[in-house]
Design an enzyme around this catalytic site. Structure first.
Site, PDB file in Angstrom:
ATOM      1  N   GLY A 279       2.467   4.328   5.145  1.00  0.00           N
ATOM      2  CA  GLY A 279       3.345   4.641   4.027  1.00  0.00           C
ATOM      3  C   GLY A 279       4.803   4.370   4.316  1.00  0.00           C
ATOM      4  O   GLY A 279       5.659   4.538   3.450  1.00  0.00           O
TER       5      GLY A 279
ATOM      6  N   ARG B  41      -5.204  -1.449   5.158  1.00  0.00           N
ATOM      7  CA  ARG B  41      -4.717  -2.649   4.476  1.00  0.00           C
ATOM      8  C   ARG B  41      -5.803  -3.694   4.281  1.00  0.00           C
ATOM      9  O   ARG B  41      -5.583  -4.701   3.609  1.00  0.00           O
ATOM     10  CB  ARG B  41      -3.568  -3.280   5.287  1.00  0.00           C
ATOM     11  CG  ARG B  41      -2.346  -2.409   5.386  1.00  0.00           C
ATOM     12  CD  ARG B  41      -1.068  -3.181   5.458  1.00  0.00           C
ATOM     13  NE  ARG B  41      -1.062  -4.289   6.379  1.00  0.00           N
ATOM     14  CZ  ARG B  41      -0.103  -4.515   7.270  1.00  0.00           C
ATOM     15  NH1 ARG B  41       0.884  -3.649   7.394  1.00  0.00           N
ATOM     16  NH2 ARG B  41      -0.127  -5.579   8.034  1.00  0.00           N
TER      17      ARG B  41
ATOM     18  N   ILE C  96       0.838  -1.204   0.000  1.00  0.00           N
ATOM     19  CA  ILE C  96       0.000   0.000   0.000  1.00  0.00           C
ATOM     20  C   ILE C  96       0.870   1.250   0.000  1.00  0.00           C
ATOM     21  O   ILE C  96       0.385   2.342  -0.310  1.00  0.00           O
ATOM     22  CB  ILE C  96      -0.968   0.034   1.198  1.00  0.00           C
ATOM     23  CG1 ILE C  96      -0.222   0.201   2.524  1.00  0.00           C
ATOM     24  CG2 ILE C  96      -1.865  -1.198   1.223  1.00  0.00           C
ATOM     25  CD1 ILE C  96      -1.124   0.524   3.699  1.00  0.00           C
ATOM     26  N   ASP C  97       2.163   1.106   0.316  1.00  0.00           N
ATOM     27  CA  ASP C  97       3.055   2.261   0.403  1.00  0.00           C
ATOM     28  C   ASP C  97       3.442   2.821  -0.965  1.00  0.00           C
ATOM     29  O   ASP C  97       3.890   3.966  -1.057  1.00  0.00           O
ATOM     30  CB  ASP C  97       4.335   1.890   1.156  1.00  0.00           C
ATOM     31  CG  ASP C  97       4.063   1.342   2.542  1.00  0.00           C
ATOM     32  OD1 ASP C  97       3.003   1.664   3.106  1.00  0.00           O
ATOM     33  OD2 ASP C  97       4.903   0.582   3.057  1.00  0.00           O
TER      34      ASP C  97
END
Length: 373
Positions: free
Chosen positions: A178, A300, A134-135
């Site tokens: 992040g 997430r 997801i970063d």
């Protein structure tokens, strides 16, 4: 003879993992006639030889589901805790690779997975990776699957916080995941209309943030929403982290490197409450009540958005194509609407940060968003 391929998911969970397993698996099984097995719980399952058969039935109905049907873990292949001791499990993993007569291993994951995969590739195994996080911080790929879904979730949170901040005339800081890159906070801050966005790439000055918020108050806006990347730091703390990073880079032996990494981890741990500290400082400086919301793991979880399902499917099927062609030691990178291989040595151990002159930052500044610099 048909190829026999192993697949696993490693590192933190992320929306789109099951879609990628399905994309690779269906192409591998249906298009190329491969036999596919899935190792449970990431690299640990590979070391312990725990796996399941992934046939067409097992791959059906998982496109829209969150998480990973295989389970995951954050284990390092060369430093895995086994029976109370940290051990190098690469020789064991190679034995299991050979015992299962694998022709290839597919690893779905982020930066840590890329480093693990590079070690396995260097040990003589045929490995490819698919970029998941997801970063959105992997070098060599336009985007990682999981990012688009997390961006939607974080944007929705920033949207919702506006109304409560406005109602109570407060500053609300929302901490967004992040790691050490600001892509997610930047995107959510822009899309959600945050008044200030704080990024790891732009060390902030508390006085600058307070001044921006006070200017809003002077114009009748007695509230502000601040999107804070979890890796954002003030100028002093950023300098301390940079010095710790330099010690890691300059270490001239494994022992010195381990010591430098421990020091860096301690420095980072000392900053763990940075968003709460900032909230207290802003309340004192502006006179406005300040509150903190940590979005955490909700970013997430859940079903992947359409964009992530498409990306995971494109990358998964492209991965099957590469395995069929015998192309290994690469990450399947998103490039435009398609995919292409990028050597693992160009990916492992590197972080794609937000350039300070990135178009997203320029656009945010031009609509009046502050960055605390």
């Amino acid at each position: 003879m048909s190829m026999r391929v192993g697949i696993l998911t490693s590192g933190g969970d992320s929306p789109g993992l099951n879609a990628a397993i399905r994309g690779f698996g269906k192409a591998a099984v249906s298009t190329y006639g491969m036999e596919l097995i899935g190792f449970r719980d990431g690299m640990r399952g590979l070391a312990e030889n725990r796996f399941m058969q992934l046939d067409s039935h097992a791959l059906s109905g998982i496109l829209t589901t969150g998480g990973t049907i295989l389970g995951t873990s954050r284990d390092k292949v060369h430093k895995m805790l086994v029976d109370g001791k940290v051990q190098n499990m690469i020789p064991v993993i190679k034995k299991n690779y050979e015992k299962n007569k694998l022709d290839a291993l597919v690893c779905l994951g982020g930066g840590g997975t890329a480093k693990n995969a590079k070690r396995l590739s260097d040990a003589g195994m045929n490995v490819i990776t698919l970029p998941k996080t997801i970063d959105n911080d992997l070098v060599g790929t336009d985007q990682t699957f999981g990012f688009a879904t997390a961006l939607e979730i974080a944007t929705d949170a920033v949207d919702r916080l506006h109304s409560t901040a406005h109602s109570h005339h407060r500053i609300i800081l929302t901490e967004i995941m992040g790691h050490r890159a600001g892509w997610l906070a930047l995107g959510a801050g822009i899309a959600g209309g945050a008044d200030v966005i704080l990024l790891p790439e732009v060390p902030y000055n508390v006085e600058s943030i307070a001044a921006a918020i006070s200017r809003r108050s002077a114009h009748g806006s007695n509230f502000s929403v601040v999107a804070v990347a979890e890796g954002a730091r003030n100028e002093r703390d950023a300098a301390e982290l940079a010095a710790a990073d330099a010690l890691v880079r300059e270490a001239d032996s494994p022992v010195a490197r381990d010591a430098a990494k421990t020091h860096r981890a301690n420095v980072e741990a000392s900053h763990r409450a940075h968003t709460f500290t900032l909230a207290t400082e802003l309340e004192k400086a502006t006179g406005l009540e300040s509150r903190v919301t940590i979005l955490g793991y909700v970013q997430r979880g859940g079903t992947p958005c359409g964009r992530d399902r498409v990306l995971a499917t494109v990358l998964g099927t492209a991965g099957a194509d590469l395995v069929a062609k015998g192309v290994f030691g690469v990450m399947v990178a998103a490039k435009g609407d398609g995919a292409e291989p990028v050597p693992l040595e160009e990916v492992a151990g590197k972080i794609r940060r937000v350039p300070v002159d990135h178009p997203w930052i320029r656009a945010a500044k031009e609509v009046g968003t502050g960055f605390g610099d």
